[in-house]
Design a protein around this motif. Structure first.
Motif, PDB file in Angstrom:
ATOM      1  N   LYS A  37       0.826  -1.204   0.000  1.00  0.00           N
ATOM      2  CA  LYS A  37       0.000   0.000   0.000  1.00  0.00           C
ATOM      3  C   LYS A  37       0.861   1.256   0.000  1.00  0.00           C
ATOM      4  O   LYS A  37       1.983   1.250   0.492  1.00  0.00           O
ATOM      5  CB  LYS A  37      -0.916   0.021   1.227  1.00  0.00           C
ATOM      6  N   SER A  38       0.339   2.321  -0.553  1.00  0.00           N
ATOM      7  CA  SER A  38       1.032   3.611  -0.526  1.00  0.00           C
ATOM      8  C   SER A  38       0.195   4.609   0.266  1.00  0.00           C
ATOM      9  O   SER A  38      -1.036   4.612   0.177  1.00  0.00           O
ATOM     10  CB  SER A  38       1.260   4.136  -1.945  1.00  0.00           C
ATOM     11  N   TYR A  39       0.880   5.430   1.055  1.00  0.00           N
ATOM     12  CA  TYR A  39       0.201   6.398   1.916  1.00  0.00           C
ATOM     13  C   TYR A  39       0.695   7.802   1.617  1.00  0.00           C
ATOM     14  O   TYR A  39       1.801   8.003   1.101  1.00  0.00           O
ATOM     15  CB  TYR A  39       0.458   6.072   3.385  1.00  0.00           C
ATOM     16  N   ILE A  40      -0.147   8.759   1.966  1.00  0.00           N
ATOM     17  CA  ILE A  40       0.254  10.152   1.891  1.00  0.00           C
ATOM     18  C   ILE A  40      -0.093  10.804   3.227  1.00  0.00           C
ATOM     19  O   ILE A  40      -1.087  10.452   3.874  1.00  0.00           O
ATOM     20  CB  ILE A  40      -0.447  10.878   0.730  1.00  0.00           C
ATOM     21  N   THR A  41       0.745  11.719   3.661  1.00  0.00           N
ATOM     22  CA  THR A  41       0.521  12.443   4.910  1.00  0.00           C
ATOM     23  C   THR A  41       0.504  13.937   4.638  1.00  0.00           C
ATOM     24  O   THR A  41       0.928  14.401   3.578  1.00  0.00           O
ATOM     25  CB  THR A  41       1.613  12.129   5.942  1.00  0.00           C
TER      26      THR A  41
ATOM     27  N   ARG B  58      -2.691  16.917  11.643  1.00  0.00           N
ATOM     28  CA  ARG B  58      -1.996  15.973  10.780  1.00  0.00           C
ATOM     29  C   ARG B  58      -2.896  14.780  10.435  1.00  0.00           C
ATOM     30  O   ARG B  58      -3.711  14.348  11.225  1.00  0.00           O
ATOM     31  CB  ARG B  58      -0.732  15.454  11.469  1.00  0.00           C
ATOM     32  N   TYR B  59      -2.702  14.246   9.221  1.00  0.00           N
ATOM     33  CA  TYR B  59      -3.438  13.063   8.783  1.00  0.00           C
ATOM     34  C   TYR B  59      -2.503  12.138   8.013  1.00  0.00           C
ATOM     35  O   TYR B  59      -1.445  12.536   7.517  1.00  0.00           O
ATOM     36  CB  TYR B  59      -4.620  13.451   7.882  1.00  0.00           C
ATOM     37  N   LYS B  60      -2.915  10.875   7.909  1.00  0.00           N
ATOM     38  CA  LYS B  60      -2.234   9.888   7.083  1.00  0.00           C
ATOM     39  C   LYS B  60      -3.302   8.988   6.496  1.00  0.00           C
ATOM     40  O   LYS B  60      -4.137   8.453   7.222  1.00  0.00           O
ATOM     41  CB  LYS B  60      -1.244   9.061   7.911  1.00  0.00           C
ATOM     42  N   ILE B  61      -3.271   8.817   5.169  1.00  0.00           N
ATOM     43  CA  ILE B  61      -4.320   8.060   4.515  1.00  0.00           C
ATOM     44  C   ILE B  61      -3.755   7.280   3.337  1.00  0.00           C
ATOM     45  O   ILE B  61      -2.805   7.729   2.668  1.00  0.00           O
ATOM     46  CB  ILE B  61      -5.464   8.995   4.050  1.00  0.00           C
ATOM     47  N   GLU B  62      -4.314   6.107   3.087  1.00  0.00           N
ATOM     48  CA  GLU B  62      -3.898   5.319   1.934  1.00  0.00           C
ATOM     49  C   GLU B  62      -4.381   6.002   0.659  1.00  0.00           C
ATOM     50  O   GLU B  62      -5.555   6.354   0.534  1.00  0.00           O
ATOM     51  CB  GLU B  62      -4.478   3.910   2.023  1.00  0.00           C
TER      52      GLU B  62
ATOM     53  N   LYS C 104       4.033  13.698  -4.954  1.00  0.00           N
ATOM     54  CA  LYS C 104       4.740  14.017  -3.714  1.00  0.00           C
ATOM     55  C   LYS C 104       4.214  13.183  -2.550  1.00  0.00           C
ATOM     56  O   LYS C 104       3.026  12.829  -2.516  1.00  0.00           O
ATOM     57  CB  LYS C 104       4.600  15.510  -3.402  1.00  0.00           C
ATOM     58  N   PRO C 105       5.077  12.870  -1.574  1.00  0.00           N
ATOM     59  CA  PRO C 105       4.656  12.038  -0.433  1.00  0.00           C
ATOM     60  C   PRO C 105       3.837  12.799   0.603  1.00  0.00           C
ATOM     61  O   PRO C 105       3.296  12.196   1.528  1.00  0.00           O
ATOM     62  CB  PRO C 105       5.977  11.563   0.162  1.00  0.00           C
ATOM     63  N   THR C 106       3.781  14.110   0.492  1.00  0.00           N
ATOM     64  CA  THR C 106       2.993  14.909   1.438  1.00  0.00           C
ATOM     65  C   THR C 106       2.040  15.830   0.680  1.00  0.00           C
ATOM     66  O   THR C 106       2.300  16.227  -0.458  1.00  0.00           O
ATOM     67  CB  THR C 106       3.900  15.783   2.330  1.00  0.00           C
ATOM     68  N   LEU C 107       0.933  16.152   1.334  1.00  0.00           N
ATOM     69  CA  LEU C 107      -0.061  17.032   0.724  1.00  0.00           C
ATOM     70  C   LEU C 107      -0.759  17.817   1.829  1.00  0.00           C
ATOM     71  O   LEU C 107      -1.476  17.251   2.651  1.00  0.00           O
ATOM     72  CB  LEU C 107      -1.092  16.215  -0.074  1.00  0.00           C
ATOM     73  N   ASN C 108      -0.532  19.126   1.873  1.00  0.00           N
ATOM     74  CA  ASN C 108      -1.187  19.995   2.849  1.00  0.00           C
ATOM     75  C   ASN C 108      -2.414  20.641   2.230  1.00  0.00           C
ATOM     76  O   ASN C 108      -2.480  20.851   1.013  1.00  0.00           O
ATOM     77  CB  ASN C 108      -0.229  21.067   3.348  1.00  0.00           C
ATOM     78  N   ALA C 109      -3.371  20.970   3.061  1.00  0.00           N
ATOM     79  CA  ALA C 109      -4.595  21.605   2.584  1.00  0.00           C
ATOM     80  C   ALA C 109      -4.933  22.794   3.463  1.00  0.00           C
ATOM     81  O   ALA C 109      -4.798  22.730   4.694  1.00  0.00           O
ATOM     82  CB  ALA C 109      -5.747  20.611   2.592  1.00  0.00           C
ATOM     83  N   ASN C 110      -5.353  23.874   2.853  1.00  0.00           N
ATOM     84  CA  ASN C 110      -5.792  25.069   3.568  1.00  0.00           C
ATOM     85  C   ASN C 110      -7.309  25.162   3.502  1.00  0.00           C
ATOM     86  O   ASN C 110      -7.902  25.066   2.417  1.00  0.00           O
ATOM     87  CB  ASN C 110      -5.172  26.326   2.957  1.00  0.00           C
ATOM     88  N   LEU C 111      -7.925  25.325   4.657  1.00  0.00           N
ATOM     89  CA  LEU C 111      -9.378  25.472   4.719  1.00  0.00           C
ATOM     90  C   LEU C 111      -9.741  26.911   5.067  1.00  0.00           C
ATOM     91  O   LEU C 111      -9.014  27.592   5.796  1.00  0.00           O
ATOM     92  CB  LEU C 111      -9.975  24.529   5.762  1.00  0.00           C
TER      93      LEU C 111
ATOM     94  N   ASN D 136      -3.120   9.197  -8.436  1.00  0.00           N
ATOM     95  CA  ASN D 136      -4.266   9.667  -9.216  1.00  0.00           C
ATOM     96  C   ASN D 136      -5.534   9.847  -8.376  1.00  0.00           C
ATOM     97  O   ASN D 136      -6.571  10.251  -8.898  1.00  0.00           O
ATOM     98  CB  ASN D 136      -4.558   8.680 -10.355  1.00  0.00           C
ATOM     99  N   ASP D 137      -5.441   9.548  -7.089  1.00  0.00           N
ATOM    100  CA  ASP D 137      -6.608   9.704  -6.217  1.00  0.00           C
ATOM    101  C   ASP D 137      -6.843  11.165  -5.855  1.00  0.00           C
ATOM    102  O   ASP D 137      -5.937  12.003  -5.929  1.00  0.00           O
ATOM    103  CB  ASP D 137      -6.428   8.896  -4.928  1.00  0.00           C
ATOM    104  N   THR D 138      -8.078  11.443  -5.441  1.00  0.00           N
ATOM    105  CA  THR D 138      -8.444  12.786  -4.988  1.00  0.00           C
ATOM    106  C   THR D 138      -8.890  12.722  -3.533  1.00  0.00           C
ATOM    107  O   THR D 138      -9.666  11.842  -3.153  1.00  0.00           O
ATOM    108  CB  THR D 138      -9.580  13.372  -5.841  1.00  0.00           C
TER     109      THR D 138
END
Length: 389
Positions: free
Chosen positions: A314-318, A349-353, A377-384, A357-359
């Motif tokens: 499995k591959s994860y992104i944080t 912080r989060y970590k998800i499989e 990229k192995p990391t993805l930040n989001a601004n709300l 190409n996933d959203t």
């Protein structure tokens, strides 16, 4: 003279109309069987009791204050019984002829707490450990769904058989996906039943022995619902059935609710009224469950190694979810492709499989929703950003 007679006839007609209207309204009111359900010991209201004339598919559910309304004409159900059923209480039956039809009051219905020893699953004296086991189904883009629509009664249910390995299992979380609702909110109850093989695999006995309702409120913003079950101590040893039951509706208009389904067909059922007859469906609901399965020591190492090999593929992104540079906790992060769901911790912080190409979908009440593609990229930040008041 003719004019006087005409007026006299008009007065008589008006009186007749008013009397007829009163009789009609009185007759209509008598068809509303209502009451308030109370604990026989404490006299406290009992919420969300199932009420039905079972064999006639007529039923409803009491509200949070224990109050219920059941539209019926006693003449039509002569000789039948009204049944009252609730977790933790003895089932009660009242003959229709004995039901109090009061126009401007709510007769009290008393239910006795169930005092017998609770049935339980023998845990086991074997040596072993629990390990996480994901079971159930998800929707991966198929246009299959289950729904409640106009005419659906309180107490209606959508149920699906969950295939599971044999062995002692504790249920941890329950997930389902909401595609559409037109109302402000709906209150549902999550039920778990054993499989009644004598009745074609239909839902049997309720497995929730905690005497507590498992409740969830669906709103217009609900996409993927996740309910924690640990405190209810629900154990299974084989296949079982999970269902959603409609309890209350908030908002105006006819009910419209669409829930994701799946191509898997292990056995799915629905009923239109409280305690009504189960009918089989051709497809299943996309209900997903996280559980802990007990494995004896002699088999545990092999199971653990298999799980590790699967996990390594499995591959994860944080990443972090932020508002103006500050972390935002308790944000629901879901993968729109795999339907996996996690929640950000106190540090945002989060970590998800996820694959590139996933959203990912980021949601929290009071904030605008956000969608981001994973990428390489192995990391993805989001601004709300907060919603305008």
């Amino acid at each position: 003279m003719k004019r006087w007679l005409c007026n006299k006839m008009t007065i008589k007609y008006t009186r007749f109309f008013l009397v007829g209207l009163f009789i009609s309204l009185s007759g209509f009111a008598q068809k509303d069987y209502k009451g308030i359900i109370l604990d026989a010991n404490t006299k406290e209201p009992i919420p969300y009791v199932n009420i039905a004339i079972v064999e006639d598919r007529l039923g409803t559910v009491s509200n949070e204050e224990g109050i219920f309304h059941l539209e019926m004409n006693p003449v039509d159900f002569k000789g039948k019984k009204i049944q009252f059923s609730c977790l933790g209480y003895e089932t009660k039956e009242i003959h229709v002829e004995s039901a109090e039809m009061i126009f401007n009051g709510y007769p009290r219905i008393l239910m006795k707490p169930y005092v017998h020893a609770l049935e339980g699953i023998l845990l086991t004296d074997a040596n072993g450990r629990f390990f996480n086991d994901e079971i159930g189904y998800r929707n991966y883009g198929n246009n299959i769904f289950g729904y409640w629509k106009e005419g659906t009664s309180l107490g209606a249910e959508l149920a699906t058989r969950i295939k599971a390995k044999k062995g002692l299992r504790k249920l941890k979380t329950f997930e389902f996906e909401v595609w559409h609702t037109n109302l402000d909110s709906l209150l549902v109850r999550i039920n778990f039943y054993d499989v009644n093989r004598k009745k074609g695999g239909k839902p049997g006995v309720n497995l929730n022995k905690s005497r507590k309702n498992i409740l969830f409120t669906i709103t217009k913003n609900t996409k993927i619902a996740k309910i924690h079950l640990e405190s209810f101590n629900i154990y299974t040893e084989n296949d079982f059935i999970a269902s959603l039951e409609l309890l209350e509706v908030f908002g105006e208009g006819d009910i419209e609710l669409m829930l994701a389904g799946t191509l898997n067909t292990p056995g799915s059922f629905r009923r239109y009224t409280s305690m009504g007859q189960w009918e089989r469906l051709s497809h299943s609901m996309a209900y997903h469950i996280s559980s802990d399965l007990f494995v004896e020591d002699g088999k545990y190492q092999r199971v653990e190694n298999k799980a590790k090999r699967s996990e390594s593929k499995k591959s994860y992104i944080t990443g972090f979810v932020l508002e103006m540079g500050r972390p935002v906790a308790n944000v629901k992060v879901s993968n729109t492709n795999t339907k996996a769901v996690v929640v950000t911790d106190a540090n945002g912080r989060y970590k998800i499989e996820a694959n590139r190409n996933d959203t990912l979908h980021f949601f929290k009440d009071g904030f605008k929703q956000a969608y981001k593609q994973v990428g390489n990229k192995p990391t993805l930040n989001a601004n709300l950003y907060r919603e305008a008041k």
